[in-house]
Design a protein around this motif. Sequence first.
Motif, mmCIF file in Angstrom:
data_model
loop_
_atom_site.group_PDB
_atom_site.id
_atom_site.type_symbol
_atom_site.label_atom_id
_atom_site.label_comp_id
_atom_site.label_asym_id
_atom_site.label_seq_id
_atom_site.Cartn_x
_atom_site.Cartn_y
_atom_site.Cartn_z
ATOM 1 N N VAL A 114 -1.080 -19.281 -22.444
ATOM 2 C CA VAL A 114 -0.197 -18.719 -21.708
ATOM 3 C C VAL A 114 -1.116 -19.841 -20.550
ATOM 4 O O VAL A 114 0.223 -19.645 -19.215
ATOM 5 C CB VAL A 114 -0.580 -17.634 -21.252
ATOM 6 C CG1 VAL A 114 -0.420 -16.867 -19.805
ATOM 7 C CG2 VAL A 114 -0.201 -16.202 -22.124
ATOM 8 N N GLY A 115 -2.100 -20.284 -20.135
ATOM 9 C CA GLY A 115 -2.884 -21.029 -19.313
ATOM 10 C C GLY A 115 -2.196 -21.965 -19.048
ATOM 11 O O GLY A 115 -1.946 -22.601 -18.006
ATOM 12 N N GLY A 116 -1.337 -22.611 -20.500
ATOM 13 C CA GLY A 116 -1.543 -24.078 -20.473
ATOM 14 C C GLY A 116 0.153 -24.564 -19.712
ATOM 15 O O GLY A 116 0.993 -25.071 -18.738
ATOM 16 N N TRP A 117 0.338 -22.432 -19.900
ATOM 17 C CA TRP A 117 2.249 -22.553 -19.542
ATOM 18 C C TRP A 117 2.336 -22.541 -18.371
ATOM 19 O O TRP A 117 2.919 -22.994 -17.435
ATOM 20 C CB TRP A 117 2.927 -21.494 -20.289
ATOM 21 C CG TRP A 117 4.637 -20.960 -19.678
ATOM 22 C CD1 TRP A 117 6.006 -21.843 -20.134
ATOM 23 C CD2 TRP A 117 4.481 -19.674 -19.411
ATOM 24 N NE1 TRP A 117 6.561 -20.745 -19.402
ATOM 25 C CE2 TRP A 117 6.159 -19.797 -18.109
ATOM 26 C CE3 TRP A 117 3.862 -19.116 -17.993
ATOM 27 C CZ2 TRP A 117 6.711 -19.026 -17.769
ATOM 28 C CZ3 TRP A 117 4.195 -18.435 -17.525
ATOM 29 C CH2 TRP A 117 6.416 -18.115 -16.747
ATOM 30 N N VAL A 118 1.441 -21.707 -17.723
ATOM 31 C CA VAL A 118 1.460 -21.398 -15.779
ATOM 32 C C VAL A 118 0.825 -22.302 -15.325
ATOM 33 O O VAL A 118 1.767 -22.971 -14.522
ATOM 34 C CB VAL A 118 -0.150 -19.934 -15.774
ATOM 35 C CG1 VAL A 118 0.034 -19.927 -14.309
ATOM 36 C CG2 VAL A 118 0.603 -18.656 -16.425
ATOM 37 N N TYR A 119 0.322 -23.682 -15.585
ATOM 38 C CA TYR A 119 -0.077 -25.168 -15.205
ATOM 39 C C TYR A 119 0.969 -25.509 -15.147
ATOM 40 O O TYR A 119 1.830 -26.235 -14.360
ATOM 41 C CB TYR A 119 -1.362 -26.075 -16.104
ATOM 42 C CG TYR A 119 -2.384 -25.291 -15.880
ATOM 43 C CD1 TYR A 119 -2.831 -24.057 -15.293
ATOM 44 C CD2 TYR A 119 -3.997 -26.277 -15.413
ATOM 45 C CE1 TYR A 119 -4.271 -23.699 -14.773
ATOM 46 C CE2 TYR A 119 -5.003 -25.639 -15.582
ATOM 47 C CZ TYR A 119 -5.315 -25.000 -14.634
ATOM 48 O OH TYR A 119 -6.461 -24.003 -14.406
ATOM 49 N N SER A 120 1.899 -26.107 -15.774
ATOM 50 C CA SER A 120 2.836 -26.368 -16.491
ATOM 51 C C SER A 120 3.898 -26.097 -15.957
ATOM 52 O O SER A 120 4.989 -27.390 -14.934
ATOM 53 C CB SER A 120 3.619 -26.634 -17.982
ATOM 54 O OG SER A 120 4.026 -25.284 -18.009
ATOM 55 N N PHE A 121 3.981 -24.749 -15.754
ATOM 56 C CA PHE A 121 5.335 -24.040 -13.886
ATOM 57 C C PHE A 121 4.898 -25.020 -12.979
ATOM 58 O O PHE A 121 6.622 -25.048 -12.211
ATOM 59 C CB PHE A 121 4.346 -22.399 -14.632
ATOM 60 C CG PHE A 121 5.775 -22.158 -13.557
ATOM 61 C CD1 PHE A 121 6.983 -21.928 -13.849
ATOM 62 C CD2 PHE A 121 5.727 -21.817 -12.121
ATOM 63 C CE1 PHE A 121 8.445 -20.746 -13.352
ATOM 64 C CE2 PHE A 121 6.425 -20.595 -11.261
ATOM 65 C CZ PHE A 121 7.495 -20.427 -11.841
ATOM 66 N N PHE A 122 3.924 -25.475 -12.841
ATOM 67 C CA PHE A 122 4.094 -25.359 -11.229
ATOM 68 C C PHE A 122 3.066 -27.581 -11.448
ATOM 69 O O PHE A 122 2.552 -27.620 -10.590
ATOM 70 C CB PHE A 122 2.136 -24.972 -10.926
ATOM 71 C CG PHE A 122 2.143 -23.820 -10.455
ATOM 72 C CD1 PHE A 122 2.977 -23.378 -9.083
ATOM 73 C CD2 PHE A 122 1.548 -22.577 -11.164
ATOM 74 C CE1 PHE A 122 3.410 -21.736 -8.956
ATOM 75 C CE2 PHE A 122 2.066 -21.272 -11.123
ATOM 76 C CZ PHE A 122 2.559 -20.672 -9.786
ATOM 77 N N GLY A 123 3.404 -27.449 -12.735
ATOM 78 C CA GLY A 123 3.625 -29.310 -12.981
ATOM 79 C C GLY A 123 2.701 -29.419 -12.493
ATOM 80 O O GLY A 123 1.795 -30.441 -12.513
ATOM 81 N N ALA A 124 1.575 -29.220 -13.340
ATOM 82 C CA ALA A 124 -0.258 -29.568 -13.906
ATOM 83 C C ALA A 124 -0.259 -29.655 -14.920
ATOM 84 O O ALA A 124 0.848 -29.386 -15.560
ATOM 85 C CB ALA A 124 -1.207 -28.457 -12.191
ATOM 86 N N THR A 125 -1.297 -30.059 -15.800
ATOM 87 C CA THR A 125 -1.816 -29.953 -17.055
ATOM 88 C C THR A 125 -3.537 -30.028 -17.075
ATOM 89 O O THR A 125 -3.610 -30.285 -15.968
ATOM 90 C CB THR A 125 -1.490 -31.526 -17.485
ATOM 91 O OG1 THR A 125 -2.191 -32.354 -16.965
ATOM 92 C CG2 THR A 125 0.217 -32.121 -17.428
ATOM 93 N N ALA A 126 -4.061 -29.005 -17.990
ATOM 94 C CA ALA A 126 -4.660 -29.094 -17.894
ATOM 95 C C ALA A 126 -6.025 -30.466 -18.150
ATOM 96 O O ALA A 126 -7.361 -30.298 -18.351
ATOM 97 C CB ALA A 126 -5.154 -28.458 -19.780
ATOM 98 N N GLY A 127 -5.722 -31.109 -18.413
ATOM 99 C CA GLY A 127 -5.899 -32.272 -19.010
ATOM 100 C C GLY A 127 -6.498 -32.579 -20.371
ATOM 101 O O GLY A 127 -6.955 -31.904 -21.078
ATOM 102 N N ASP A 128 -8.038 -33.532 -20.365
ATOM 103 C CA ASP A 128 -8.102 -33.620 -21.821
ATOM 104 C C ASP A 128 -9.800 -33.475 -21.573
ATOM 105 O O ASP A 128 -10.637 -33.284 -23.083
ATOM 106 C CB ASP A 128 -8.563 -35.284 -22.553
ATOM 107 C CG ASP A 128 -6.480 -35.798 -22.194
ATOM 108 O OD1 ASP A 128 -5.075 -34.655 -22.692
ATOM 109 O OD2 ASP A 128 -6.652 -37.553 -22.171
ATOM 110 N N SER A 129 -10.699 -32.898 -20.714
ATOM 111 C CA SER A 129 -11.439 -32.606 -20.774
ATOM 112 C C SER A 129 -12.107 -30.748 -20.887
ATOM 113 O O SER A 129 -11.048 -30.537 -21.154
ATOM 114 C CB SER A 129 -12.783 -32.683 -19.511
ATOM 115 O OG SER A 129 -11.755 -31.621 -18.930
ATOM 116 N N TRP A 130 -12.940 -30.916 -22.166
ATOM 117 C CA TRP A 130 -12.862 -29.339 -22.423
ATOM 118 C C TRP A 130 -13.336 -28.523 -21.526
ATOM 119 O O TRP A 130 -12.709 -27.312 -21.520
ATOM 120 C CB TRP A 130 -14.451 -28.897 -23.428
ATOM 121 C CG TRP A 130 -15.610 -29.254 -22.605
ATOM 122 C CD1 TRP A 130 -16.488 -30.731 -22.643
ATOM 123 C CD2 TRP A 130 -16.173 -28.182 -21.782
ATOM 124 N NE1 TRP A 130 -17.846 -30.433 -21.492
ATOM 125 C CE2 TRP A 130 -17.843 -29.219 -20.900
ATOM 126 C CE3 TRP A 130 -16.965 -27.167 -21.720
ATOM 127 C CZ2 TRP A 130 -18.324 -28.163 -20.770
ATOM 128 C CZ3 TRP A 130 -17.533 -26.287 -20.682
ATOM 129 C CH2 TRP A 130 -18.073 -27.216 -20.637
#
Length: 83
Positions: free
Chosen positions: A41-57
């Motif tokens: 869900v967080g990945g979807w919310v981030y992509s909705f705003f045009g952001a990414t979670a990145g590669d770091s833990w």
Amino acid sequence: MGLLWSLLIGLAAGAIAGWIMRGRSLGCLWNIIIGMLGGLVGGWVYSFFGATAGDSWWAQLVCAVVGACVILLVVGLFNKRKR
């Protein structure tokens, strides 16, 4: 190793989200499940705003916590209606 890492991030995200959303925690096992679903869900919310979670833990953990908080908020709204 990827599955184990996802479980650990889900555990941490679920625990942190349960702590943030006081009174809406669902127990240890459910917090793990909510944390893993929170990553999606967080990945979807981030992509909705045009952001990414990145590669770091760390970024993935923050993303999963945001998603888990959203899930706990929605679950809490439905639980209030049943009472």
